[in-house]
Design a protein around this motif. Sequence first.
Motif, PDB file in Angstrom:
ATOM      1  N   PHE A 165      -4.664  -9.624  -2.744  1.00 62.71           N
ATOM      2  CA  PHE A 165      -4.663 -10.677  -3.753  1.00 62.71           C
ATOM      3  C   PHE A 165      -6.082 -11.167  -4.060  1.00 62.71           C
ATOM      4  O   PHE A 165      -6.372 -11.558  -5.196  1.00 62.71           O
ATOM      5  CB  PHE A 165      -3.760 -11.836  -3.335  1.00 62.71           C
ATOM      6  N   PHE A 225      -2.190 -16.934   1.731  1.00 62.28           N
ATOM      7  CA  PHE A 225      -2.081 -15.828   2.681  1.00 62.28           C
ATOM      8  C   PHE A 225      -3.166 -15.895   3.753  1.00 62.28           C
ATOM      9  O   PHE A 225      -2.926 -15.537   4.909  1.00 62.28           O
ATOM     10  CB  PHE A 225      -2.123 -14.491   1.951  1.00 62.28           C
ATOM     11  N   THR A 227      -0.483  -8.197   8.569  1.00 63.28           N
ATOM     12  CA  THR A 227       0.225  -8.178   7.292  1.00 63.28           C
ATOM     13  C   THR A 227      -0.347  -9.225   6.339  1.00 63.28           C
ATOM     14  O   THR A 227      -0.631  -8.930   5.169  1.00 63.28           O
ATOM     15  CB  THR A 227       1.728  -8.439   7.508  1.00 63.28           C
ATOM     16  N   THR A 285      -3.816  -8.235   5.128  1.00 62.85           N
ATOM     17  CA  THR A 285      -3.763  -7.212   4.079  1.00 62.85           C
ATOM     18  C   THR A 285      -3.342  -7.830   2.747  1.00 62.85           C
ATOM     19  O   THR A 285      -3.939  -7.522   1.700  1.00 62.85           O
ATOM     20  CB  THR A 285      -2.769  -6.101   4.485  1.00 62.85           C
ATOM     21  N   LEU A 286      -2.357  -8.710   2.763  1.00 64.95           N
ATOM     22  CA  LEU A 286      -1.931  -9.376   1.528  1.00 64.95           C
ATOM     23  C   LEU A 286      -3.044 -10.256   0.957  1.00 64.95           C
ATOM     24  O   LEU A 286      -3.258 -10.289  -0.262  1.00 64.95           O
ATOM     25  CB  LEU A 286      -0.671 -10.198   1.771  1.00 64.95           C
TER      26      LEU A 286
END
Length: 158
Positions: A123, A97, A115, A118-119
Amino acid sequence: MTSPNYSDPSRAATYATPEQAQSDQKPYMQPQIQYVPQPNMQQGGPVPFGQQSGGQIYIMPNNYIDPSIAQIRDWLPWSITNIFVGWCLLGFLPLIFSLICRSRKTSNDASGARTMSTLALIFNILVTLAGLAAWIGLIIALVAINRATSNVTCYPYC
């Protein structure tokens, strides 16, 4: 292809001299436009480096990164650290990511970069907590195994 007619006002927006095209630009917002005139066939010889023949308009690529996109964090150092903390297996998820976020930032895709950022953050947090719990559990298990085996082997001699 015919050469542009700069005196025709109806085509003035389509064809502009290089000086006009560069002066009308907002800085870093539009790609640079360069008009390369058609070389005179009587001159002969090679075309100078950076220019091509044919009297065409070339649009230079825009390598500008918007400051608001540059402020989006990609969490790459933390993701690399999580490869070791998360025992390689879980550590690759935030790394993927983070790398996708970095590539979206270079392509000026703000929503996609946010996005992926944030992921990567979510994680990274999960892998860090799970990895620390696993390392602590491994240490406790090794100490417990060591105590259990050390009491049995040294019992008659202690």
